[in-house]
Scaffold this active site. Structure first.
Site, PDB file in Angstrom:
ATOM      1  CB  ALA A  73      17.383  98.830  87.355  1.00  0.00           C
ATOM      2  N   GLY A 118      17.009 103.648  85.239  1.00  0.00           N
ATOM      3  CA  GLY A 118      15.747 103.594  85.976  1.00  0.00           C
ATOM      4  C   GLY A 118      15.546 104.789  86.894  1.00  0.00           C
TER       5      GLY A 118
END
Ligand code: CO8
Length: 269
Positions: A73, A118
């Site tokens: 992320a 992520g």
């Protein structure tokens, strides 16, 4: 080749489709815009694949360039976020990755370079993972004062076992292609240096694409219904714990240290 939105490229060649996350300068990081686009794409592709005339038999997901599948992320976007915002980003990411996990055709994450945080969570939401020789996969969130928040704490133990998953996530362990094949996170290493990794991935998946389509689909539905049974409660717990860390001084320090390119100094508060 079709440029889908701003950061996604969608290409169908015969019965194999390839989705490329196209932000190579920042290692294909999953920022808000990419996640929004993945959300729209996954809804669209679900309905396309359900049409009986559709010929796509497999989807390969990859990152542009050879440095990263996705380095996680976007840490810079975390700066200044409060608990409620973090909880909603985590829940949204979990929902998008679940849609990808539940696609009615097999998905392959082609990992060249880094699949971190992520990015690793996106890779483990796919059915198969193939590694280029330079692949590195792992969950470094704890180094920032954070935890996986896109379903990693739920999926990783199913894939590599409880003890290894606990070790990887609590120690920010990253593993190479070879180590990853040994623990079963990667199905294979694509190490023919005379051929593009994407071409090798297409060859790897070709036998599946030549099997009886309805039988493959039935296996997928049978196996994916098992994934669908991961308790929603566990995802909610992950999002809640992820969000709670946004109230800590240590996460603020972890984010600032990443941005300043220095080592964080955690204070247990
Ligand atoms: N977020 C934001 N920017 C990033 C990220 C990231 N995750 N990773 C790399 N970048 C940027 C760098 O800041 C750099 O930008 P700039 O040139 O402007 O400084 C550019 O990409 C290239 O990166 P590097 O110069 O750092 O490249 P190196 O080859 O030196 O290092 C690494 C590569 C080792 C991958 C390094 O970039 C790194 O450690 N990145 C962070 C990896 C990480 O910690 N990932 C986990 C993030 S947290 C997460 O994913 C939580 C998931 C759950 C989310 C829940 C929803 C909110």
């Amino acid at each position: 080749m079709q440029q889908l939105f701003e950061h996604l490229i969608w290409e169908v060649q015969g019965n194999i489709a390839v989705l490329t996350i196209n932000r190579p300068k920042v290692l294909n990081v999953l920022n808000t815009d990419v996640l929004k686009e993945l959300d729209v794409w996954s809804t669209k592709i679900h309905s396309t694949l359900e049409q009986s005339t559709n010929l796509i038999r497999c989807i390969i997901l990859q990152g542009a360039g050879d440095k990263a599948f996705a380095a996680g992320a976007d840490i810079k976007e975390f700066k200044g976020k409060v608990k409620a915002e973090a909880q909603s980003i985590s829940s949204r990411g979990q929902r998008i990755f679940k849609k990808i996990e539940q696609l009615p055709v097999p998905t392959v994450a082609l990992v060249e370079g880094y699949a971190l945080g992520g990015g690793a969570e996106l890779a483990i939401a796919c059915d198969f993972r193939l590694a280029a020789p330079n692949a590195i996969i792992g969950f470094p969130e704890v180094k920032l004062g954070l935890i996986p928040g896109f379903g990693g704490t739920v999926r990783l133990p199913h894939l590599i076992g409880y003890a290894k998953a606990m070790e990887w996530m609590t120690t920010a362990k990253t593993v190479s292609a070879n180590q990853g094949v040994n623990v079963g996170i990667f199905n294979a290493i694509l190490d023919n240096e005379n051929e593009e990794v994407l071409d090798q991935a297409k060859k790897w998946i070709a036998p599946l694409c030549s099997m009886a389509p309805l039988a493959v689909k039935s296996i997928i539905f049978a196996m994916k219904s098992r994934q669908g049974s991961y308790s929603q409660e566990f995802f909610e717990k992950e999002a809640e714990l992820f969000a709670k860390l946004f109230e800590t001084r240590d996460l603020e320090e972890g984010i600032n240290a990443f941005i300043d390119k220095r080592k964080p100094e955690f204070q247990n508060k």
